[in-house]
Design an enzyme around this catalytic site. Structure first.
Site, PDB file in Angstrom:
ATOM      1  N   TYR A  67       0.817  -1.216   0.000  1.00  0.00           N
ATOM      2  CA  TYR A  67       0.000   0.000   0.000  1.00  0.00           C
ATOM      3  C   TYR A  67       0.846   1.259   0.000  1.00  0.00           C
ATOM      4  CZ  TYR A  67      -4.526  -2.072  -0.006  1.00  0.00           C
ATOM      5  OH  TYR A  67      -5.645  -2.736  -0.409  1.00  0.00           O
ATOM      6  N   GLN A 101     -14.786   3.837  -7.795  1.00  0.00           N
ATOM      7  CA  GLN A 101     -14.306   2.668  -7.055  1.00  0.00           C
ATOM      8  C   GLN A 101     -12.822   2.839  -6.750  1.00  0.00           C
ATOM      9  OE1 GLN A 101     -15.983  -1.115  -9.162  1.00  0.00           O
ATOM     10  NE2 GLN A 101     -15.985   0.578 -10.597  1.00  0.00           N
ATOM     11  N   ASN A 102     -12.256   3.921  -7.282  1.00  0.00           N
ATOM     12  CA  ASN A 102     -10.807   4.097  -7.133  1.00  0.00           C
ATOM     13  C   ASN A 102     -10.453   4.622  -5.748  1.00  0.00           C
ATOM     14  OD1 ASN A 102     -10.529   3.186  -9.677  1.00  0.00           O
ATOM     15  ND2 ASN A 102     -10.223   5.192 -10.619  1.00  0.00           N
ATOM     16  N   HIS A 119     -14.845   2.620  -2.371  1.00  0.00           N
ATOM     17  CA  HIS A 119     -13.875   1.649  -1.840  1.00  0.00           C
ATOM     18  C   HIS A 119     -12.818   2.294  -0.957  1.00  0.00           C
ATOM     19  CE1 HIS A 119     -15.000  -1.369  -5.274  1.00  0.00           C
ATOM     20  NE2 HIS A 119     -15.908  -1.283  -4.328  1.00  0.00           N
ATOM     21  N   CYS A 127      -6.881   2.343  11.949  1.00  0.00           N
ATOM     22  CA  CYS A 127      -6.365   1.291  12.822  1.00  0.00           C
ATOM     23  C   CYS A 127      -7.068  -0.037  12.523  1.00  0.00           C
ATOM     24  CB  CYS A 127      -6.580   1.705  14.281  1.00  0.00           C
ATOM     25  SG  CYS A 127      -6.080   0.418  15.432  1.00  0.00           S
ATOM     26  N   CYS A 130      -9.011  -0.695  16.265  1.00  0.00           N
ATOM     27  CA  CYS A 130     -10.120   0.161  16.738  1.00  0.00           C
ATOM     28  C   CYS A 130     -10.795   0.915  15.593  1.00  0.00           C
ATOM     29  CB  CYS A 130      -9.638   1.128  17.828  1.00  0.00           C
ATOM     30  SG  CYS A 130      -8.631   2.496  17.200  1.00  0.00           S
ATOM     31  N   CYS A 158      -4.725   3.170  20.494  1.00  0.00           N
ATOM     32  CA  CYS A 158      -4.872   1.834  21.109  1.00  0.00           C
ATOM     33  C   CYS A 158      -3.667   0.938  20.852  1.00  0.00           C
ATOM     34  CB  CYS A 158      -6.147   1.161  20.611  1.00  0.00           C
ATOM     35  SG  CYS A 158      -5.997   0.469  18.959  1.00  0.00           S
TER      36      CYS A 158
HETATM   37  P1  NAD Z   1     -10.472  -3.547 -12.951  1.00  0.00           P
HETATM   38  O1  NAD Z   1      -8.988  -3.590 -12.788  1.00  0.00           O
HETATM   39  O2  NAD Z   1     -11.279  -4.741 -12.605  1.00  0.00           O
HETATM   40  O3  NAD Z   1     -10.818  -3.214 -14.480  1.00  0.00           O
HETATM   41  C1  NAD Z   1     -10.244  -2.140 -15.168  1.00  0.00           C
HETATM   42  C2  NAD Z   1     -11.080  -1.896 -16.414  1.00  0.00           C
HETATM   43  O4  NAD Z   1     -10.562  -0.757 -17.057  1.00  0.00           O
HETATM   44  C3  NAD Z   1     -11.047  -3.037 -17.424  1.00  0.00           C
HETATM   45  O5  NAD Z   1     -12.356  -3.305 -17.877  1.00  0.00           O
HETATM   46  C4  NAD Z   1     -10.173  -2.490 -18.574  1.00  0.00           C
HETATM   47  O6  NAD Z   1     -10.586  -2.971 -19.840  1.00  0.00           O
HETATM   48  C5  NAD Z   1     -10.438  -1.007 -18.439  1.00  0.00           C
HETATM   49  N1  NAD Z   1      -9.360  -0.153 -18.912  1.00  0.00           N
HETATM   50  C6  NAD Z   1      -8.021  -0.311 -18.760  1.00  0.00           C
HETATM   51  N2  NAD Z   1      -7.355   0.746 -19.253  1.00  0.00           N
HETATM   52  C7  NAD Z   1      -8.301   1.594 -19.728  1.00  0.00           C
HETATM   53  C8  NAD Z   1      -8.249   2.868 -20.352  1.00  0.00           C
HETATM   54  N3  NAD Z   1      -7.082   3.487 -20.582  1.00  0.00           N
HETATM   55  N4  NAD Z   1      -9.406   3.466 -20.713  1.00  0.00           N
HETATM   56  C9  NAD Z   1     -10.608   2.852 -20.477  1.00  0.00           C
HETATM   57  N5  NAD Z   1     -10.721   1.640 -19.885  1.00  0.00           N
HETATM   58  C10 NAD Z   1      -9.584   1.032 -19.518  1.00  0.00           C
HETATM   59  O7  NAD Z   1     -10.952  -2.277 -12.145  1.00  0.00           O
HETATM   60  P2  NAD Z   1     -12.323  -1.938 -11.411  1.00  0.00           P
HETATM   61  O8  NAD Z   1     -13.463  -2.331 -12.291  1.00  0.00           O
HETATM   62  O9  NAD Z   1     -12.182  -0.538 -10.950  1.00  0.00           O
HETATM   63  O10 NAD Z   1     -12.435  -2.897 -10.117  1.00  0.00           O
HETATM   64  C11 NAD Z   1     -11.405  -3.467  -9.384  1.00  0.00           C
HETATM   65  C12 NAD Z   1     -11.006  -2.834  -8.057  1.00  0.00           C
HETATM   66  O11 NAD Z   1      -9.765  -2.269  -8.342  1.00  0.00           O
HETATM   67  C13 NAD Z   1     -11.782  -1.707  -7.476  1.00  0.00           C
HETATM   68  O12 NAD Z   1     -12.275  -2.103  -6.260  1.00  0.00           O
HETATM   69  C14 NAD Z   1     -10.741  -0.581  -7.214  1.00  0.00           C
HETATM   70  O13 NAD Z   1     -10.825  -0.120  -5.873  1.00  0.00           O
HETATM   71  C15 NAD Z   1      -9.441  -1.271  -7.378  1.00  0.00           C
HETATM   72  N6  NAD Z   1      -8.309  -0.532  -7.971  1.00  0.00           N
HETATM   73  C16 NAD Z   1      -8.229   0.830  -7.891  1.00  0.00           C
HETATM   74  C17 NAD Z   1      -7.161   1.482  -8.472  1.00  0.00           C
HETATM   75  C18 NAD Z   1      -7.066   2.983  -8.342  1.00  0.00           C
HETATM   76  O14 NAD Z   1      -7.497   3.540  -7.333  1.00  0.00           O
HETATM   77  N7  NAD Z   1      -6.558   3.699  -9.367  1.00  0.00           N
HETATM   78  C19 NAD Z   1      -6.180   0.778  -9.159  1.00  0.00           C
HETATM   79  C20 NAD Z   1      -6.287  -0.623  -9.224  1.00  0.00           C
HETATM   80  C21 NAD Z   1      -7.368  -1.253  -8.639  1.00  0.00           C
END
Ligand code: NAD
Length: 258
Positions: A67, A101-102, A119, A127, A130, A158
């Site tokens: 992370y 979701q990012n 997410h 923590c 806690c 904690c």
């Molecule tokens: P995923 O990794 O499952 O899917 C990514 C999608 O993006 C795919 O369908 C792919 O075809 C598409 N893609 C890739 N490059 C692209 C582009 N340049 N333009 C358009 N589409 C493109 O990701 P998800 O659906 O977000 O779900 C997975 C989990 O991944 C989520 O819970 C998220 O929290 C986490 N995640 C987040 C990050 C971040 O915060 N940037 C990075 C990796 C994973």
């Protein structure tokens, strides 16, 4: 009408637009999606196996190090043309919201306001024991390079181990954020899903909810992720090319007064 013309037409007529974004929108900022293989000490791991409380309990330095490395990548990244197009569209359309979701902060750094994070976020740890957030976020300048095992710091209250404040597989989504997202989706007349594979539930159900509620859905993705329903428009390509192109066409439409 081509599929792009149809999508632009729907976008111009929409009164409430929700952008629903996933890892693909940040891919062109250099932040890997979960479809890409991990390297270094994480090679051979599936990211989905590292995103669990079980993985953290078994090997805290492996997960904390991963992370921290991800935080470093995000801190060094810049919003790309897709992130930047959204607040510009918000200036031209009637009502625009962002649900992501990012766990990065690239929407906020691009200028989007009130982003709903389903997410969690990489920025502020919490923590493991806690659940309270860290008093101050870790100093960015001390983030390690790829490949470091790092013992997590301790909670100031904690003495529990700190963990990232993101939602791991098997954990519930934050209630407030989820309720806000469902409300926005039920109320919108257009949802634009950008760079999400539509696999991680329950978030992945939001485009379905939009369709069920009578809205249209535009998907922007490098691969075809449409479900074959009416009122769905699949725009295949990179988000950083397609969103600016949509923005340009809306701007041109405004100038023409259409
Ligand atoms: P995923 O990794 O499952 O899917 C990514 C999608 O993006 C795919 O369908 C792919 O075809 C598409 N893609 C890739 N490059 C692209 C582009 N340049 N333009 C358009 N589409 C493109 O990701 P998800 O659906 O977000 O779900 C997975 C989990 O991944 C989520 O819970 C998220 O929290 C986490 N995640 C987040 C990050 C971040 O915060 N940037 C990075 C990796 C994973």
């Amino acid at each position: 009408m081509t599929i792009i013309e149809q999508a632009v037409d729907v976008l111009q007529k929409a009164t409430k637009v929700v952008f629903f974004t996933g890892a693909g929108i940040s891919a062109e900022s250099g932040i890997p999606t979960y479809r890409e293989k991990l390297s270094g000490i994480w090679a051979g791991y599936d990211p989905r196996d590292l995103e669990t409380a079980k993985a953290f309990r078994e090997n805290p330095p492996l997960i904390w190090g991963w992370y921290l490395w991800r935080r470093l990548r995000v801190a060094q990244a810049e919003p790309n043309a897709a992130h930047l197009a959204i607040p510009h569209m918000a200036n031209l359309l009637r009502h625009v919201s962002v649900i992501t979701q990012n766990i990065d902060d690239l929407h906020e750094r691009a200028g989007s306001l009130n982003v709903v994070h389903l997410h969690g976020s990489l920025v502020m740890p919490k923590c493991f024991a806690c659940h309270r957030p860290a008093v101050v976020p870790p100093d960015q300048s001390t983030l390690p390079v790829e490949g470091a095992l790092v013992e997590p710091p301790r909670c100031k209250r904690c003495n529990g181990k700190m963990r990232p404040a993101v939602i791991w597989y098997g954990e519930d989504l934050p209630t407030q954020a989820w309720k806000a997202a469902v409300q926005l989706v039920k109320d919108c007349d257009l949802l634009i899903s950008v760079g999400t594979s539509g696999i991680v539930m329950p978030a992945a159900g939001l485009p379905d909810l939009a369709l069920e509620s009578g809205a249209s859905v535009i998907h922007v993705n490098k691969t075809d992720v449409a479900m074959g329903e009416n009122r769905e428009f699949m725009l295949i390509g990179a988000a950083a090319e397609i969103l600016p192109m949509l923005l340009e066409r809306i701007e041109a439409g405004k100038t023409r007064g259409t």
